[in-house]
Write a protein that holds these residues in place. Structure first.
Motif, short mmCIF file in Angstrom:
data_model
loop_
_atom_site.label_atom_id
_atom_site.label_comp_id
_atom_site.label_asym_id
_atom_site.label_seq_id
_atom_site.Cartn_x
_atom_site.Cartn_y
_atom_site.Cartn_z
N ASP A 162 0.84 -1.28 0.01
CA ASP A 162 0.15 -0.16 0.09
C ASP A 162 0.84 1.33 -0.03
OD1 ASP A 162 -2.89 0.80 0.38
OD2 ASP A 162 -1.85 1.85 1.91
N ASP A 163 1.80 1.34 0.92
CA ASP A 163 2.81 2.28 1.04
C ASP A 163 3.63 2.53 -0.25
OD1 ASP A 163 1.93 3.07 3.65
OD2 ASP A 163 4.05 2.24 4.53
N LEU A 164 4.12 1.74 -0.87
CA LEU A 164 4.94 1.43 -1.90
C LEU A 164 4.15 2.05 -3.33
CD1 LEU A 164 7.13 -1.76 -1.88
CD2 LEU A 164 7.92 0.50 -1.44
N VAL A 165 2.89 1.57 -3.40
CA VAL A 165 2.12 1.88 -4.48
C VAL A 165 1.85 3.38 -4.54
CG1 VAL A 165 -0.05 1.70 -5.75
CG2 VAL A 165 1.36 -0.29 -4.90
N ARG A 166 1.54 3.92 -3.34
CA ARG A 166 1.09 5.45 -3.26
C ARG A 166 2.23 6.21 -3.42
NH1 ARG A 166 -4.06 5.17 -1.16
NH2 ARG A 166 -4.44 3.52 0.01
N GLU A 167 3.32 5.75 -2.86
CA GLU A 167 4.53 6.65 -2.97
C GLU A 167 5.14 6.79 -4.47
OE1 GLU A 167 8.89 4.98 -1.56
OE2 GLU A 167 7.53 5.78 0.23
N GLN A 168 4.80 5.57 -5.20
CA GLN A 168 5.48 5.40 -6.70
C GLN A 168 4.49 6.33 -7.44
OE1 GLN A 168 7.94 3.68 -7.86
NE2 GLN A 168 7.58 4.59 -9.64
N ALA A 169 3.14 6.30 -7.10
CA ALA A 169 2.32 7.18 -7.79
C ALA A 169 2.67 8.66 -7.69
CB ALA A 169 0.88 6.89 -7.52
N GLU A 170 3.38 9.13 -6.68
CA GLU A 170 3.72 10.44 -6.70
C GLU A 170 4.99 10.64 -7.35
OE1 GLU A 170 4.19 11.30 -2.50
OE2 GLU A 170 1.99 10.72 -2.12
N ARG A 171 5.92 9.38 -7.52
CA ARG A 171 7.16 9.66 -7.90
C ARG A 171 6.98 9.47 -9.74
NH1 ARG A 171 10.69 6.32 -5.05
NH2 ARG A 171 9.72 4.69 -6.10
N GLY A 172 6.34 8.37 -9.84
CA GLY A 172 6.44 7.99 -11.35
C GLY A 172 5.02 7.35 -11.61
N ALA A 173 4.83 6.07 -11.98
CA ALA A 173 3.78 5.39 -12.24
C ALA A 173 3.80 3.87 -11.68
CB ALA A 173 3.54 5.22 -13.63
N CYS A 174 2.79 3.07 -11.83
CA CYS A 174 2.99 1.81 -11.17
C CYS A 174 1.96 0.96 -11.97
CB CYS A 174 2.24 1.95 -9.88
SG CYS A 174 2.74 0.54 -8.69
N ILE A 175 2.43 -0.60 -12.23
CA ILE A 175 1.68 -1.40 -13.20
C ILE A 175 1.64 -2.54 -11.95
CG2 ILE A 175 1.36 -2.81 -15.16
CD1 ILE A 175 3.51 -0.86 -16.43
N LEU A 176 0.46 -3.08 -11.87
CA LEU A 176 0.05 -4.14 -11.11
C LEU A 176 -0.71 -5.24 -11.89
CD1 LEU A 176 -1.50 -2.35 -7.72
CD2 LEU A 176 0.69 -3.07 -8.13
N ALA A 177 -0.13 -6.29 -11.97
CA ALA A 177 -0.76 -7.42 -12.66
C ALA A 177 -1.43 -8.53 -11.31
CB ALA A 177 0.29 -8.32 -13.35
N THR A 178 -2.82 -8.30 -11.27
CA THR A 178 -3.28 -8.86 -10.07
C THR A 178 -4.95 -9.06 -10.22
OG1 THR A 178 -3.93 -8.67 -7.66
CG2 THR A 178 -4.00 -6.53 -9.08
N ASN A 179 -5.31 -10.28 -9.63
CA ASN A 179 -7.03 -10.17 -9.94
C ASN A 179 -7.53 -9.89 -8.48
OD1 ASN A 179 -7.54 -10.97 -12.48
ND2 ASN A 179 -6.45 -12.79 -12.08
N ASP A 180 -6.60 -9.54 -7.55
CA ASP A 180 -7.16 -9.14 -6.19
C ASP A 180 -7.94 -8.08 -5.96
OD1 ASP A 180 -7.13 -8.53 -3.44
OD2 ASP A 180 -5.35 -9.11 -2.82
N PRO A 181 -9.17 -8.12 -5.44
CA PRO A 181 -9.90 -6.82 -5.63
C PRO A 181 -9.41 -5.73 -4.63
CG PRO A 181 -11.22 -8.87 -5.21
CD PRO A 181 -9.81 -9.48 -5.07
N ALA A 182 -8.86 -6.04 -3.58
CA ALA A 182 -8.18 -5.04 -2.72
C ALA A 182 -6.91 -4.27 -3.73
CB ALA A 182 -7.47 -5.62 -1.47
N GLU A 183 -6.20 -5.00 -4.37
CA GLU A 183 -5.12 -4.25 -5.23
C GLU A 183 -5.84 -3.82 -6.20
OE1 GLU A 183 -2.46 -7.68 -5.69
OE2 GLU A 183 -1.82 -7.48 -3.81
N ARG A 184 -6.85 -4.10 -7.02
CA ARG A 184 -7.41 -3.61 -8.04
C ARG A 184 -7.92 -1.91 -7.73
NH1 ARG A 184 -11.35 -7.81 -11.23
NH2 ARG A 184 -11.74 -6.25 -12.44
N ARG A 185 -8.35 -1.77 -6.42
CA ARG A 185 -8.48 -0.54 -6.12
C ARG A 185 -7.79 0.41 -6.11
NH1 ARG A 185 -12.24 -3.35 -2.11
NH2 ARG A 185 -10.78 -3.23 -0.54
N TYR A 186 -6.42 0.16 -6.27
CA TYR A 186 -5.38 1.27 -6.25
C TYR A 186 -5.37 1.85 -8.05
CZ TYR A 186 -2.83 -1.04 -2.50
OH TYR A 186 -2.36 -1.59 -1.15
N GLY A 187 -5.91 1.14 -8.71
CA GLY A 187 -5.76 1.65 -10.24
C GLY A 187 -6.68 2.68 -10.60
#
Lengths: 195, 187
Positions: A162-187
């Motif tokens: 959660d921390d890494l994705v939010r931090e990454q979105a401020e610095r650059g971009a993020c790509i997640l390959a997932t089917n987890d509903p909780a992780e899909r909410r980041y996108g």
């Protein structure tokens, strides 16, 4: 604003099975792209093509910068050196990239400070997953690509993602390959592979 | 080396036969270990991590220099024990030393190139050894000529020429290696 990543007409097939065809996208700073799809649909292969571990059959991938510091990549099936300790992994990858290792910082951040001198071969699957996350994010990449990041992680590990994705979105971009509903909410963007 | 010393017990070996036996021992030692330095990343599945963080030329030189150091240690220890156990005299120390140096350089180059070419293939260690064979033939030819002259057989001038040829072969193969490796390292 100039996009960080431009993908045009990307296609890949294994034998007769087409994994993805003619995929085009652009990622800008702040974007989090979630790649979804059934097991075996080609999500991991799509990420591996982007980061340069596989060659696509067709299409182009355009970005500015040295791939070793532009991309951070972690995958569930990615191996680490069994004989290198956790701290040695962080030093080794930083040496290869020519960046700062910040070993203490990363050991604390991934919760492995007490295991700094333990060989990676003796870590649990979850601990290895945390180490791979640190190796991916260590150089402060422009794009962080994570394949099934939450698999094998406990609640603290999920909080780390959660921390890494939010931090990454401020610095650059993020790509997640997932089917987890909780992780899909980041996108803010979603790409369905094999749909 | 123990087998060679037992086989040659109380027999005075000619320079040619001595050089041949030395080569069998050196080839056996180097083909067992050197190509694995390139292929073990794929066998242990750590190649992806290395590919993500390191440049191919750096990987090649890191591995090739390790192979070179390993082969140099092999060649020196083998040469010492060979001379000790077989009682061979080094008639031309300069040719013998340059021949040995050139042999190590050429073997490091050839095994690195074959290891690099085979590194992404399945069954890569076996393939690396197979690919190494045609690359090794000129080295064996030149190395035999240099070492037998060093041990007292053959024409001195040809011995020098062979030793220098080995050094040239080694430099050429190490110069080509990084480009071949870069071509196959990222797919």
């Amino acid at each position: 604003m100039k996009p960080l990543l431009v993908v045009e007409g990307l296609s890949k097939r294994y034998g007769r099975q087409s994994l993805f065809q003619n995929v085009s996208l652009e990622l800008a700073r702040g974007d989090v792209l979630v790649v979804t799809g059934a097991n075996g649909s080609g999500k991991s292969t799509f990420l591996r093509c982007l980061v340069g571990l596989e060659t696509p059959d067709r299409g182009t991938i355009t970005f500015d910068g040295d791939p070793s510091t532009f991309w951070g990549f972690s995958a569930i099936d990615q191996a680490v050196y069994a004989n290198l300790t956790v701290a040695e992994h962080l030093e080794f990858t930083a040496d290869c990239r020519g960046t700062e290792a910040n070993v203490r910082f990363w050991l604390e951040r991934i919760g492995l400070a007490a295991f700094a001198d333990r060989p990676a071969g003796l870590l649990s699957t979850g601990m290895r997953a945390r180490l791979k996350l640190a190796l991916a994010a260590q150089a402060g990449p422009q794009i962080l690509a994570l394949d099934e990041p939450g698999a094998a992680l406990d609640a603290d590990g999920i909080a780390l993602i959660d921390d890494l994705v939010r931090e990454q979105a401020e610095r650059g971009a993020c790509i997640l390959a997932t089917n987890d509903p909780a992780e899909r909410r980041y996108g803010n963007l979603e790409l369905a592979i094999g749909a | 080396m123990m087998a060679i010393s037992l086989a040659a017990f109380s027999t005075k070996l000619s320079g040619t036969l001595g050089a041949g036996l030395y080569w069998v021992a050196l080839l056996f030692a180097s083909l067992l270990t050197a190509p694995r330095r390139f292929t073990n990343e794929e066998e242990q599945r750590t190649g992806d991590l290395l590919r993500l963080v390191a440049r191919p030329h750096s990987v090649f030189w890191g591995k090739a220099l390790w192979v070179l150091a390993e082969l140099a240690a092999n060649a020196i220890v083998l040469a010492g024990t060979f001379l000790l156990f077989t009682g061979q005299n080094v008639a031309q120390p300069g040719i013998f030393a340059l021949g040995l140096f050139g042999t190590v350089l050429a073997l490091a180059g050839a095994t690195s190139v074959s290891g690099a070419m085979a590194s992404r293939a399945r069954q890569s260690t076996g393939l690396a050894a197979t690919l190494a064979l045609p690359l090794l033939l000129p080295i064996i030819f030149l190395g035999m000529a240099a070492l037998r002259t060093g041990l007292g057989d053959g024409v001195v001038e040809n011995g020098w020429r062979s030793a220098v040829g080995l050094v040239g072969y080694g430099i050429a193969s190490l110069a080509v290696g990084p480009y071949l490796f870069a071509a196959v390292w990222k797919r």
